[in-house]
Design an enzyme around this catalytic site. Structure first.
Site, PDB file in Angstrom:
ATOM      1  N   ASP A  76      14.374  11.889  55.968  1.00 34.15           N
ATOM      2  CA  ASP A  76      14.242  13.398  55.718  1.00 34.15           C
ATOM      3  C   ASP A  76      15.065  13.832  54.379  1.00 34.15           C
ATOM      4  O   ASP A  76      16.320  13.409  54.317  1.00 34.15           O
ATOM      5  CB  ASP A  76      15.132  14.125  57.102  1.00 34.15           C
ATOM      6  N   ASN A  84      12.075  24.966  47.114  1.00 32.06           N
ATOM      7  CA  ASN A  84      11.421  25.946  47.010  1.00 32.06           C
ATOM      8  C   ASN A  84      11.794  27.166  47.102  1.00 32.06           C
ATOM      9  O   ASN A  84      11.005  28.015  46.394  1.00 32.06           O
ATOM     10  CB  ASN A  84      10.832  25.771  48.771  1.00 32.06           C
ATOM     11  N   HIS A  89       6.823  26.848  45.907  1.00 31.52           N
ATOM     12  CA  HIS A  89       6.176  25.915  46.589  1.00 31.52           C
ATOM     13  C   HIS A  89       5.489  25.102  45.671  1.00 31.52           C
ATOM     14  O   HIS A  89       5.425  23.690  46.263  1.00 31.52           O
ATOM     15  CB  HIS A  89       5.220  26.525  47.672  1.00 31.52           C
ATOM     16  N   ASP A  93       5.882  20.831  46.083  1.00 29.84           N
ATOM     17  CA  ASP A  93       4.676  19.986  46.429  1.00 29.84           C
ATOM     18  C   ASP A  93       4.836  19.052  45.423  1.00 29.84           C
ATOM     19  O   ASP A  93       4.583  17.943  45.583  1.00 29.84           O
ATOM     20  CB  ASP A  93       3.425  20.821  46.288  1.00 29.84           C
ATOM     21  N   ASP A 119       9.135  17.891  54.998  1.00 31.95           N
ATOM     22  CA  ASP A 119       9.863  16.875  53.928  1.00 31.95           C
ATOM     23  C   ASP A 119      10.345  15.769  54.594  1.00 31.95           C
ATOM     24  O   ASP A 119      11.444  15.207  54.529  1.00 31.95           O
ATOM     25  CB  ASP A 119      10.953  17.768  53.363  1.00 31.95           C
TER      26      ASP A 119
END
Length: 205
Positions: A76, A84, A89, A93, A119
């Site tokens: 994680d 973000n 975003h 990405d 994520d």
């Protein structure tokens, strides 16, 4: 693809044949593409959760039948939301794509790396002792800590919290091992993030 049919005269004697050939390249490419899309994450190209759980089920069966040892990791990203929030975003990405490539390069060819959602990533280490799994976890942390995403002049760094669980003949169901890895990952986050934790093989009193 091909097919053939005989040519007969009035006395029903075979005097020849008709053969038809059909180029199925496009159809096969489409089938392969659909199969790939069904088992892989569109953003990172890693296997998706459904395919990952299918492979994990196979490994659980192998562990019980052959007494083999494997390891499961939940990965994680730490501080991903800040990317973000700060740069949008599109930056998030791109970071996920680069992190996926980085992680994939750092593991063995036989291992399965998946994007489970957001994520979160899953890593299935086949025929791997926990000692080796710990070494791999340390290597992954080293790679992530050295990684920096430069987005329009703004540097972004993330950490990695890892939860690990051994898979062997005593392992329970798919749900149980996934829950164990998730719990270990939560312990890594609770303990300060950017580290790994191993799920205990026996209940701690």
């Amino acid at each position: 693809d091909d097919s053939a049919a005989p040519i007969r005269d009035r006395e029903n004697n075979i005097i020849g044949a008709v053969m038809v050939f059909h180029d199925v390249t496009t159809e096969r490419q489409l089938t392969q593409q659909l199969s790939y899309q069904a088992t892989h994450d569109a953003l990172t190209g890693l296997v998706n959760r459904q395919e990952f759980e299918r492979r994990l089920t196979r490994v659980l069966q192998s562990a019980k039948a052959d007494h083999t040892e494997h390891a499961l990791m939940f990965l994680d990203l730490d501080h991903f939301k800040q990317v973000n929030d700060t740069s949008g975003h599109a930056a998030g990405d791109e970071l996920l794509r680069q992190i996926a490539a980085l992680l994939k390069h750092a593991i063995r060819q036989r291992d399965s790396l998946a994007r489970l959602g957001g994520d979160e990533f899953g890593l299935l280490l086949e025929r791997c002792s926990m000692q080796l799994a710990e070494s791999i976890a340390k290597d992954l942390l080293h790679h992530i800590n050295a990684f920096v995403l430069d987005w329009s002049g703004v540097p972004h760094k993330v950490g990695l919290s890892i939860g690990m669980v051994a898979i062997n003949q005593n392992s329970d169901s798919l749900t149980a091992v996934l829950s164990a890895a998730d719990a270990a990952c939560y312990e890594s986050k609770r303990s300060g993030r950017n580290r790994y934790s191993i799920y205990p093989t026996a209940p701690q009193l």
